[in-house]
Scaffold this active site. Structure first.
Site, PDB file in Angstrom:
ATOM      1  N   ASP A 190      20.892  91.338 -27.574  1.00 56.94           N
ATOM      2  CA  ASP A 190      21.542  91.782 -28.797  1.00 56.94           C
ATOM      3  C   ASP A 190      23.055  91.647 -28.643  1.00 56.94           C
ATOM      4  OD1 ASP A 190      21.329  93.374 -31.415  1.00 56.94           O
ATOM      5  OD2 ASP A 190      22.689  94.621 -30.244  1.00 56.94           O
ATOM      6  N   GLU A 212      22.369  86.696 -29.441  1.00 53.59           N
ATOM      7  CA  GLU A 212      23.252  86.559 -30.595  1.00 53.59           C
ATOM      8  C   GLU A 212      24.644  86.213 -30.089  1.00 53.59           C
ATOM      9  OE1 GLU A 212      21.408  89.647 -33.832  1.00 53.59           O
ATOM     10  OE2 GLU A 212      22.481  90.512 -32.145  1.00 53.59           O
TER      11      GLU A 212
END
Length: 433
Positions: free
Chosen positions: A345, A374
């Site tokens: 994340d 990400e």
């Protein structure tokens, strides 16, 4: 039990700024204080070693509770065995014993904290727990799955442990639980396959599970009282208790998470774990800040927290002990739980060197473990050339970067209420994306 008497000779020598209460992170801080010793609990049936890295402390005590939830405890002083690293050895079988650390600071402050390296915890993460991990293995718990063919062959389906079966129409008995995820033969009211049978029908190779480590804002004993996806980290190396059939038993959540993974593996489906090492829910109460105030979180020169994550704090992966924490954690999940991949994340918060070290660490276990994240270029207090962002993807080999522009082109935008369709819904002229 071995009670080590702390001497006053080691007091007040650590670089804590008594005005700000934060560590002075100088250029040679890690050289002076970082350690490669194994941290946390080292368990055996005959004795357990407790080891904590707390470079700002003047002294530390182990608080060993007599029962998991009772208040009575023994307080055992720990020894500073090297600058900033404290340990104590306690004889006897401490399996399933709850513990915390009590930290004394040079200004007279005393706090207690859970172990940031804990593998098990009581309900809602209130206390860390010593655990014999072998006793948590399901029947026929074996080795990892064989190496996956190639990353480009992966077909990944994202799911949430709770959401996957929480509906009354899921047909599952253990709705919203690790065990519910792998129930077979379940059907919807109109007779369609649900749960694990549905995943098998899809023909996927991997299921990417949203956070399933211990998160902070859900009452583990009342799973439906408050909803949260789990991007609020509390104990990074402990499974989330609300997904277990008994949140008060520290071993149940471990065993049942392993059972879920085993069931998926038996069905030929590998597991990618969503990890959120980029921030915590609350810095003031998190063990990171309690054991090393000012170290684990990225700050500006005035001591204020960097906030590229948008939730109030960014972890400082460029600092040796935060980097090492991430490496130790992914290694633990891969080895103890046979995890087949990690989805990072807000990976752009981390630094390039740390992500490459993650790749190197996992390669030693299984080079086919998938790493994706990400890679957004976020406004964190780290030079752009060091960010693990998509702009630097060429410096991170075999680490995939999520492409939201491609997602929008294929399925449409998530930002306009679903009115904008994408290529798969018939929108023309999207091929160039």
């Amino acid at each position: 039990m071995k009670n080590i008497v702390f001497t006053s000779q080691t007091m007040y020598r650590h670089p804590l700024d008594l005005n700000t209460g934060l560590l002075n992170i100088t250029s040679n801080f890690d050289q002076q204080y970082a350690t490669d010793e194994r941290l946390g609990v080292i368990y055996s049936p005959e004795m357990t070693i407790f080891r904590l890295w707390a470079p700002a402390a003047s002294k530390i005590e182990l608080i060993l509770f007599y029962t998991l939830y009772g208040d009575e405890a023994e307080h055992i002083m720990m020894e500073e065995v090297r600058p900033g690293t404290y340990e104590v050895e306690v004889t006897g079988n401490l399996d399933n014993k709850a513990y915390k650390f009590g930290i004394f600071y040079p200004d007279g402050t005393y706090i207690d904290t859970c172990d940031p390296y804990a593998f098990a915890a009581t309900s809602n993460g209130a206390r860390s727990v010593v655990v014999d991990l072998i006793s948590t293995n399901p029947e026929n718990w074996g080795a990892r799955m064989p190496a996956f063919s190639a990353t480009t062959d992966a077909i990944i389906y994202e799911a949430n442990v709770r959401d996957f079966t929480i509906s009354e129409t899921s047909g599952a008995q253990n709705r919203g639980k690790f065990l519910g995820f792998i129930e077979q033969g379940t059907k919807s009211p109109n007779g369609l396959a649900t749960g694990l049978d549905y995943l098998k029908e899809l023909g996927i190779t991997h299921v990417q599970l949203m956070p399933m480590y211990d998160f902070q804002t859900v009452d583990e004993e009342n799973q439906t009282a408050k909803y949260n996806w789990g991007y609020d980290p509390q104990n990074y190396n402990v499974p989330e208790g609300s997904f277990a059939t008994d949140a008060r038993d520290p071993k149940t959540r471990i065993r049942e998470m392993k059972q879920m993974i085993q069931g998926l593996h038996d069905a030929g489906i590998r597991v990618i774990m969503d990890v959120v090492y980029n921030h915590v829910y609350d810095t003031d109460t998190h063990p990171f800040e309690k054991v090393a105030p000012g170290y684990y979180f990225r700050r500006y020169s005035d001591g204020s927290l960097s906030d590229g994550t948008g939730v109030g704090n960014d972890t400082a992966s460029e600092n040796e002990m935060m980097k090492r924490y991430i490496l130790d954690s992914v290694k633990y999940w891969a080895q103890e739980y046979h995890i087949d991949g990690f989805r990072f994340d807000l990976m752009g918060i981390h630094d390039i060197d740390t992500m490459n070290a993650v790749r190197e660490t996992l390669d030693k276990i299984d080079p086919s473990i998938i790493i994706l994240g990400e890679g957004w270029n976020l406004n964190t207090n780290l030079p752009e050339e060091k960010k693990a962002a998509s702009i630097n993807a060429r410096q991170m080999l075999r680490i995939a970067h999520f492409n939201d522009a491609m997602r929008t082109a294929i399925k449409g935008s998530d930002m306009d209420g679903g009115f904008d369709t994408g290529f798969i819904s018939g929108k023309p002229f999207m091929e160039q994306w």
